[in-house]
Design a protein around this motif. Structure first.
Motif, mmCIF file in Angstrom:
data_model
loop_
_atom_site.group_PDB
_atom_site.id
_atom_site.type_symbol
_atom_site.label_atom_id
_atom_site.label_comp_id
_atom_site.label_asym_id
_atom_site.label_seq_id
_atom_site.Cartn_x
_atom_site.Cartn_y
_atom_site.Cartn_z
ATOM 1 N N VAL A 69 10.925 37.151 66.083
ATOM 2 C CA VAL A 69 10.115 37.030 64.881
ATOM 3 C C VAL A 69 10.491 35.607 64.454
ATOM 4 O O VAL A 69 11.666 35.080 64.397
ATOM 5 C CB VAL A 69 10.505 37.988 63.511
ATOM 6 C CG1 VAL A 69 10.208 39.259 63.981
ATOM 7 C CG2 VAL A 69 12.051 38.041 63.370
ATOM 8 N N PHE A 70 9.414 34.806 63.851
ATOM 9 C CA PHE A 70 9.395 33.556 63.152
ATOM 10 C C PHE A 70 9.693 33.540 61.762
ATOM 11 O O PHE A 70 9.303 34.352 61.136
ATOM 12 C CB PHE A 70 8.157 33.005 63.654
ATOM 13 C CG PHE A 70 7.761 32.547 64.834
ATOM 14 C CD1 PHE A 70 8.599 32.113 65.878
ATOM 15 C CD2 PHE A 70 6.593 32.815 65.379
ATOM 16 C CE1 PHE A 70 8.362 32.068 67.295
ATOM 17 C CE2 PHE A 70 5.884 32.662 66.654
ATOM 18 C CZ PHE A 70 6.935 32.348 67.631
ATOM 19 N N LEU A 120 7.202 36.162 59.905
ATOM 20 C CA LEU A 120 7.455 37.102 58.830
ATOM 21 C C LEU A 120 6.771 36.592 57.661
ATOM 22 O O LEU A 120 6.384 37.599 56.852
ATOM 23 C CB LEU A 120 9.097 37.119 58.670
ATOM 24 C CG LEU A 120 9.855 37.660 59.738
ATOM 25 C CD1 LEU A 120 11.387 37.526 59.452
ATOM 26 C CD2 LEU A 120 9.537 39.050 59.855
ATOM 27 N N GLU A 121 6.417 35.592 57.048
ATOM 28 C CA GLU A 121 5.897 34.957 56.021
ATOM 29 C C GLU A 121 4.516 35.737 56.097
ATOM 30 O O GLU A 121 3.621 35.890 55.028
ATOM 31 C CB GLU A 121 5.856 33.694 55.660
ATOM 32 C CG GLU A 121 7.206 33.235 55.599
ATOM 33 C CD GLU A 121 8.055 32.553 56.556
ATOM 34 O OE1 GLU A 121 8.956 31.998 56.576
ATOM 35 O OE2 GLU A 121 7.557 32.975 57.850
ATOM 36 N N ALA A 150 12.980 42.371 51.829
ATOM 37 C CA ALA A 150 11.867 43.368 51.611
ATOM 38 C C ALA A 150 10.895 43.079 52.399
ATOM 39 O O ALA A 150 10.249 43.944 53.286
ATOM 40 C CB ALA A 150 11.596 43.502 50.080
ATOM 41 N N LEU A 151 10.544 41.725 52.461
ATOM 42 C CA LEU A 151 9.571 41.287 53.216
ATOM 43 C C LEU A 151 9.667 41.506 54.749
ATOM 44 O O LEU A 151 8.735 42.138 55.418
ATOM 45 C CB LEU A 151 9.365 39.717 53.181
ATOM 46 C CG LEU A 151 8.287 39.171 54.175
ATOM 47 C CD1 LEU A 151 6.960 39.490 53.921
ATOM 48 C CD2 LEU A 151 8.497 37.670 54.096
ATOM 49 N N ALA A 152 10.889 41.370 55.295
ATOM 50 C CA ALA A 152 11.109 41.556 56.744
ATOM 51 C C ALA A 152 11.310 43.048 57.192
ATOM 52 O O ALA A 152 10.859 43.741 58.047
ATOM 53 C CB ALA A 152 12.361 40.663 57.281
ATOM 54 N N MET A 192 3.880 32.474 50.081
ATOM 55 C CA MET A 192 5.134 32.333 50.412
ATOM 56 C C MET A 192 5.927 31.785 49.310
ATOM 57 O O MET A 192 6.983 32.146 49.114
ATOM 58 C CB MET A 192 5.603 31.660 51.578
ATOM 59 C CG MET A 192 5.454 30.348 51.618
ATOM 60 S SD MET A 192 6.423 29.338 53.079
ATOM 61 C CE MET A 192 5.078 30.070 54.359
ATOM 62 N N SER A 193 5.255 31.351 48.378
ATOM 63 C CA SER A 193 5.644 30.682 46.821
ATOM 64 C C SER A 193 6.225 31.826 46.151
ATOM 65 O O SER A 193 7.463 31.336 45.332
ATOM 66 C CB SER A 193 4.990 30.211 46.106
ATOM 67 O OG SER A 193 3.682 30.798 45.574
#
Length: 359
Positions: free
Chosen positions: A107-108, A22-23, A88-90, A77-78
């Motif tokens: 998903v990881f 995901l990141e 929001a990312l996912a 990812m910071s």
């Protein structure tokens, strides 16, 4: 868009994705937006790539190797600090995946990369879960969440993070479907992590491991023999350099390899798409899936990976039926969901096979 006559078929084919960080779906535009919102200063003073989303995307096109990529991955990812950021990312990934007809995604996420920055594990996990629920409601995409631990950090850190997730009941209640391991591979071979994987086995937790991305085929055998994993993430070196006995073992055991073609080329694990061992996978009957890995960094989501293989190898509709069904059958969702997805694949395959027969 690929130029193959099968492009529209590939777009419509129901897909299962098993190797997506995901990141790694953090697009530069969202990265810059979250950095501004959270008052994160990007290192533009030392790296001009961070001047704009466009310049950062250009830098992503020229990674020298895995560690070169990981340096940017961890900086990126910071900017993820708050629950809304993770959700929001996912959700952005699920929306993109749904548009490419991903019907199921496993998903990881890198737990330690967030907890060591002071972000609570429940902030990460619960936010991703909210995005999963929304995606199933909005897009009909089912999903499972797999916690990855980081090779370049000490074993004690991995054990602590695993224990934290276990203590919160995330494995027991199904919030986390399994455990994996990623980050730098070559200096940190599988034997270093036997204690961690023994702890997971004692709890009955499904496990996977990145192996054979840059590391030798022996890392795949070690992950199977010493760690007892049910799945291998990458494994490309086992198919390019491995002997027939290892390939036959993978086929006989129906061990799923989660393969990432664009990633392999971008990180110079293989010299070109033509070196990707697709024919060996198909001829040997190895079960595998095609995945996007870190699509924001490698220039393509799952459909772009499908298209890259199609343009290189010229597969048939029936080849893709085998690939799609193998991926679904290797999924960690319910048997009922697997059966439903297999029917969806058959329906699309038969529709397109008739169209080509009529031409």
């Amino acid at each position: 868009m690929c130029k193959s006559p099968l492009h529209n078929f590939l777009a419509s084919l129901p897909k299962a994705e098993h190797h997506i960080h995901l990141e790694g779906s953090l697009e530069p535009e969202l990265l810059f937006s979250l950095a501004a919102k959270n008052n994160i200063t990007l290192p533009v003073s030392t790296d001009a790539s961070f001047a704009s989303p466009a310049s950062l995307r250009k830098r992503y096109s020229a990674f020298a190797n895995l560690d070169d990529f990981l340096a940017y991955y961890y900086i990126g990812m910071s900017v993820l600090l708050h629950a809304a950021d993770f959700e929001a990312l996912a959700y952005a990934y699920f929306a993109k995946a749904a548009a490419q007809n991903v019907r199921h995604a496993e998903v990881f996420f890198d737990a330690q990369a967030h907890t060591r920055r002071g972000v609570a594990l429940e902030t990460v996990v619960d936010s991703f879960k909210k995005a999963q629920v929304r995606a199933e409601k909005d897009f009909g995409v089912s999903s499972e969440l797999i916690m990855c631990l980081l090779r370049h950090l000490p074993l004690s850190s991995a054990l602590d993070t695993f224990g934290l997730a276990r203590g919160k009941g995330y494995f027991r209640d199904g919030t986390l479907r399994g455990m994996g391991m990623d980050s730098s591979e070559v200096p940190f071979p599988p034997p270093m992590w036997t204690e961690l994987y023994e702890a997971a086995r004692e709890e009955g937790i499904r496990t996977t491991c990145h192996a054979g991305e840059e590391g030798p085929p022996g890392y795949v055998s070690q992950a199977l023999d010493l760690l007892g994993v049910q799945r291998i993430d990458h494994g490309v070196r086992a198919l390019v350099d491995g002997d027939d006995a290892l390939v036959a073992r993978l086929a006989a055991s129906k061990t799923l390899l989660t393969m990432c073609p664009l990633s392999n080329v971008k990180l110079n694990c293989i010299s070109s798409m033509s070196e990707f061992p697709l024919r060996r996978l198909l001829d040997a009957g190895v079960r595998f899936s095609i995945n996007s890995d870190d699509p924001a960094y490698f220039g393509g989501y799952i459909l772009e990976n499908y298209c890259a293989l199609q343009e290189t190898f010229g597969l048939s509709i029936r080849d893709w039926e085998m690939i799609a069904k193998g991926a679904i059958m290797g999924s960690w969702c319910t048997e009922e969901r697997i059966a439903k997805l297999l029917v969806e694949v058959e329906d699309v395959v038969e529709e397109w096979a008739r169209q080509f027969e009529e031409q």
